[in-house]
Design a protein around this motif. Structure first.
Motif, mmCIF file in Angstrom:
data_model
loop_
_atom_site.group_PDB
_atom_site.id
_atom_site.type_symbol
_atom_site.label_atom_id
_atom_site.label_comp_id
_atom_site.label_asym_id
_atom_site.label_seq_id
_atom_site.Cartn_x
_atom_site.Cartn_y
_atom_site.Cartn_z
ATOM 1 N N LEU A 131 0.825 -1.214 0.000
ATOM 2 C CA LEU A 131 0.000 0.000 0.000
ATOM 3 C C LEU A 131 0.857 1.261 0.000
ATOM 4 C CD1 LEU A 131 -2.786 -1.038 2.553
ATOM 5 C CD2 LEU A 131 -2.928 -0.961 0.052
ATOM 6 N N ALA A 132 2.075 1.151 0.568
ATOM 7 C CA ALA A 132 2.986 2.303 0.570
ATOM 8 C C ALA A 132 3.562 2.550 -0.821
ATOM 9 C CB ALA A 132 4.112 2.075 1.567
ATOM 10 N N GLY A 133 3.534 1.530 -1.682
ATOM 11 C CA GLY A 133 3.950 1.695 -3.068
ATOM 12 C C GLY A 133 5.444 1.657 -3.316
ATOM 13 N N GLU A 134 6.235 1.234 -2.331
ATOM 14 C CA GLU A 134 7.690 1.174 -2.488
ATOM 15 C C GLU A 134 8.106 -0.278 -2.730
ATOM 16 O OE1 GLU A 134 11.035 1.815 -3.346
ATOM 17 O OE2 GLU A 134 10.379 3.687 -2.383
ATOM 18 N N THR A 135 8.690 -0.538 -3.912
ATOM 19 C CA THR A 135 9.085 -1.912 -4.247
ATOM 20 C C THR A 135 10.583 -2.151 -4.108
ATOM 21 O OG1 THR A 135 9.270 -1.308 -6.590
ATOM 22 C CG2 THR A 135 7.155 -2.200 -5.837
ATOM 23 N N GLN A 136 11.368 -1.087 -4.092
ATOM 24 C CA GLN A 136 12.812 -1.236 -3.950
ATOM 25 C C GLN A 136 13.151 -1.778 -2.556
ATOM 26 O OE1 GLN A 136 15.024 -0.623 -6.415
ATOM 27 N NE2 GLN A 136 16.691 -1.371 -5.133
ATOM 28 N N GLY A 137 13.808 -2.943 -2.501
ATOM 29 C CA GLY A 137 14.155 -3.548 -1.218
ATOM 30 C C GLY A 137 12.988 -4.178 -0.495
ATOM 31 N N PHE A 138 11.913 -4.473 -1.235
ATOM 32 C CA PHE A 138 10.674 -4.985 -0.621
ATOM 33 C C PHE A 138 10.893 -6.301 0.126
ATOM 34 C CE2 PHE A 138 6.954 -7.744 -0.864
ATOM 35 C CZ PHE A 138 5.957 -6.946 -0.323
ATOM 36 N N ILE A 139 11.520 -7.282 -0.534
ATOM 37 C CA ILE A 139 11.683 -8.607 0.074
ATOM 38 C C ILE A 139 12.558 -8.537 1.321
ATOM 39 C CG2 ILE A 139 12.612 -10.929 -0.264
ATOM 40 C CD1 ILE A 139 11.894 -10.691 -3.211
ATOM 41 N N LYS A 140 13.652 -7.812 1.221
ATOM 42 C CA LYS A 140 14.573 -7.689 2.362
ATOM 43 C C LYS A 140 13.894 -7.007 3.548
ATOM 44 C CE LYS A 140 19.150 -6.000 3.639
ATOM 45 N NZ LYS A 140 20.382 -5.300 3.160
ATOM 46 N N ALA A 141 13.148 -5.937 3.277
ATOM 47 C CA ALA A 141 12.492 -5.200 4.356
ATOM 48 C C ALA A 141 11.412 -6.050 5.028
ATOM 49 C CB ALA A 141 11.883 -3.905 3.817
ATOM 50 N N ALA A 142 10.597 -6.714 4.237
ATOM 51 C CA ALA A 142 9.521 -7.542 4.794
ATOM 52 C C ALA A 142 10.087 -8.668 5.645
ATOM 53 C CB ALA A 142 8.653 -8.101 3.666
ATOM 54 N N GLY A 143 11.096 -9.344 5.125
ATOM 55 C CA GLY A 143 11.696 -10.461 5.860
ATOM 56 C C GLY A 143 12.405 -10.015 7.121
ATOM 57 N N THR A 144 13.110 -8.887 7.055
ATOM 58 C CA THR A 144 13.877 -8.417 8.211
ATOM 59 C C THR A 144 12.973 -8.000 9.360
ATOM 60 O OG1 THR A 144 15.641 -7.637 6.759
ATOM 61 C CG2 THR A 144 15.599 -6.752 8.986
ATOM 62 N N VAL A 145 11.938 -7.226 9.058
ATOM 63 C CA VAL A 145 11.037 -6.758 10.112
ATOM 64 C C VAL A 145 10.300 -7.933 10.750
ATOM 65 C CG1 VAL A 145 8.986 -5.367 10.621
ATOM 66 C CG2 VAL A 145 10.755 -4.465 9.116
ATOM 67 N N HIS A 146 9.821 -8.848 9.932
ATOM 68 C CA HIS A 146 9.085 -9.985 10.495
ATOM 69 C C HIS A 146 10.004 -10.892 11.306
ATOM 70 C CE1 HIS A 146 6.656 -13.773 10.501
ATOM 71 N NE2 HIS A 146 5.738 -12.892 10.833
ATOM 72 N N TRP A 147 11.238 -11.084 10.849
ATOM 73 C CA TRP A 147 12.192 -11.890 11.616
ATOM 74 C C TRP A 147 12.444 -11.256 12.980
ATOM 75 C CZ3 TRP A 147 17.075 -11.711 13.854
ATOM 76 C CH2 TRP A 147 17.675 -12.940 14.124
ATOM 77 N N GLY A 148 12.560 -9.933 13.006
ATOM 78 C CA GLY A 148 12.749 -9.239 14.279
ATOM 79 C C GLY A 148 11.582 -9.458 15.222
ATOM 80 N N LEU A 149 10.358 -9.427 14.694
ATOM 81 C CA LEU A 149 9.181 -9.685 15.530
ATOM 82 C C LEU A 149 9.161 -11.125 16.031
ATOM 83 C CD1 LEU A 149 6.235 -7.857 13.696
ATOM 84 C CD2 LEU A 149 7.154 -7.343 15.973
ATOM 85 N N MET A 150 9.556 -12.048 15.191
ATOM 86 C CA MET A 150 9.564 -13.451 15.603
ATOM 87 C C MET A 150 10.550 -13.684 16.748
ATOM 88 S SD MET A 150 7.360 -15.299 13.933
ATOM 89 C CE MET A 150 7.956 -16.978 14.126
ATOM 90 N N ILE A 151 11.719 -13.055 16.655
ATOM 91 C CA ILE A 151 12.746 -13.233 17.677
ATOM 92 C C ILE A 151 12.407 -12.469 18.955
ATOM 93 C CG2 ILE A 151 15.111 -12.530 18.267
ATOM 94 C CD1 ILE A 151 15.130 -15.103 16.819
ATOM 95 N N ALA A 152 12.133 -11.170 18.819
ATOM 96 C CA ALA A 152 11.994 -10.299 19.988
ATOM 97 C C ALA A 152 10.634 -10.380 20.645
ATOM 98 C CB ALA A 152 12.283 -8.847 19.587
ATOM 99 N N VAL A 153 9.611 -10.757 19.898
ATOM 100 C CA VAL A 153 8.252 -10.744 20.449
ATOM 101 C C VAL A 153 7.669 -12.157 20.535
ATOM 102 C CG1 VAL A 153 5.931 -9.765 20.267
ATOM 103 C CG2 VAL A 153 7.920 -8.436 19.490
ATOM 104 N N PHE A 154 7.536 -12.831 19.403
ATOM 105 C CA PHE A 154 6.897 -14.147 19.415
ATOM 106 C C PHE A 154 7.653 -15.145 20.286
ATOM 107 C CE2 PHE A 154 6.137 -18.364 17.410
ATOM 108 C CZ PHE A 154 4.791 -18.477 17.737
ATOM 109 N N SER A 155 8.953 -15.235 20.087
ATOM 110 C CA SER A 155 9.745 -16.203 20.866
ATOM 111 C C SER A 155 9.681 -15.887 22.353
ATOM 112 C CB SER A 155 11.198 -16.204 20.393
ATOM 113 O OG SER A 155 11.317 -16.795 19.127
ATOM 114 N N LEU A 156 9.908 -14.626 22.727
ATOM 115 C CA LEU A 156 9.923 -14.258 24.145
ATOM 116 C C LEU A 156 8.553 -14.389 24.792
ATOM 117 C CD1 LEU A 156 12.279 -11.137 24.241
ATOM 118 C CD2 LEU A 156 12.795 -13.497 24.870
#
Length: 307
Positions: A131-156
């Motif tokens: 929805l933000a319309g930015e495709t440059q670095g899309f895969i890296k950004a999506a994966g990085t943010v979600h990985w951070g949530l999985m480690i710092a929030v979901f796991s804990l």
């Protein structure tokens, strides 16, 4: 104010504080030099006292404390990783998922707790990026943010959910006992690996990721954690001695894996610590690195066996 704590948990907390008094006496001569041992011990007092105070109060208090820890750990992670301007609103969604995740914990809704971040947030974050319309670095950004949530929030959050489990599954000490047992083994493993490595360490385990980690330190941590797991289990858990021994062995290896995984993140970013909030320890993410792996493993093993 309602104080609710099992006798075994109170005794375990007293024993931990006694060990901390001993560590303080050993580190005391180094206080003026601000030696790492003194800084670590002083910080441990703050951590243990916060845990002890929260654990004797209604369960929502330690659950909220873990929510705060997850927030601080994720915040550290976000400050470390490169982000795009388009990611700012996405990060707002990520931050809002933290209180929601811990709300599911507080009401004991296991079904939502176990899928909220791995499924719904996994789908929501890339949608917000689209929805933000930015495709440059899309895969890296999506994966990085979600990985951070999985480690710092979901796991804990698995550690916090131990407090929401029915007391009938652990008659000797309830959810408080399970949480204290998990934290005790995770930190004993860290201390055991550190001391064994300092005293006996010669052979590197993963020199390119964490040069200070040694085979001798890892083995020492595994042995110490397994023994403590078997000794403490009858007082804090429903585990038999052989179940406790197996769990101690698994958690020691998992704690090592969590430690070196976060070390790999920092090495990738060319950083020594994730932050400086905890003197002698670094940042919050540095302190909970092992717990990000041990908490979900311990929770699901206990959940499978007794709930």
């Amino acid at each position: 104010m309602i104080i609710d704590i099992a006798d075994n948990v109170a005794i375990a907390l007293a024993a931990i504080m006694t060990l901390l008094f001993v560590a303080t006496a050993i580190a005391w001569p180094q206080r003026k030099k601000k030696h790492e041992l003194w800084l670590r011990t002083r910080t441990w007092w703050v951590i243990i006292l916060l845990l002890a105070v929260s654990i004797v109060l209604p369960s929502w208090v330690p659950i909220a404390l873990f929510g705060l820890i997850s927030f601080l750990a994720f915040k550290e992670f976000v400050t470390l990783i490169p982000t795009r301007r388009a990611d700012h609103r996405v990060l707002l969604w990520a931050y809002l998922s933290i209180p929601l995740q811990y709300y599911w914990v507080s009401i004991g809704w296991y079904g939502m707790f176990i899928i909220f971040i791995p499924v719904y947030i996994f789908l929501a974050l890339p949608l917000r990026m689209v929805l933000a319309g930015e495709t440059q670095g899309f895969i890296k950004a999506a994966g990085t943010v979600h990985w951070g949530l999985m480690i710092a929030v979901f796991s804990l959050s698995h550690a916090a959910f131990l407090l929401a489990l029915p007391a009938s599954g652990n008659p000797v000490a309830g959810g408080d006992g399970l949480l204290l047992y998990l934290l005790l083994l995770t930190e004993i493993n860290d201390v055991g690996q550190y001391c064994s490595g300092k005293l006996l360490g010669k052979h590197k385990v993963v020199p390119k990721v964490s040069p200070n980690k040694t085979v001798e330190g890892l083995v020492g941590g595994v042995i110490i954690t397994t023994l403590v797991a078997m000794l403490a289990a009858p007082y804090l858990t429903p585990l038999s001695w052989y179940e406790a021994g197996a769990i101690g062995f698994v958690l020691a290896l998992a704690g090592f894996a969590g430690d070196v995984t976060i070390s790999a993140v920092k090495r990738d970013l060319k950083l020594k610590d994730s932050g400086s909030l905890l003197p002698g320890h670094g940042g919050v993410l540095d302190r909970v690195d092992s717990l990000t792996f041990t908490a979900p493993l311990f929770f699901h093993i206990v959940y499978f066996l007794y709930y």
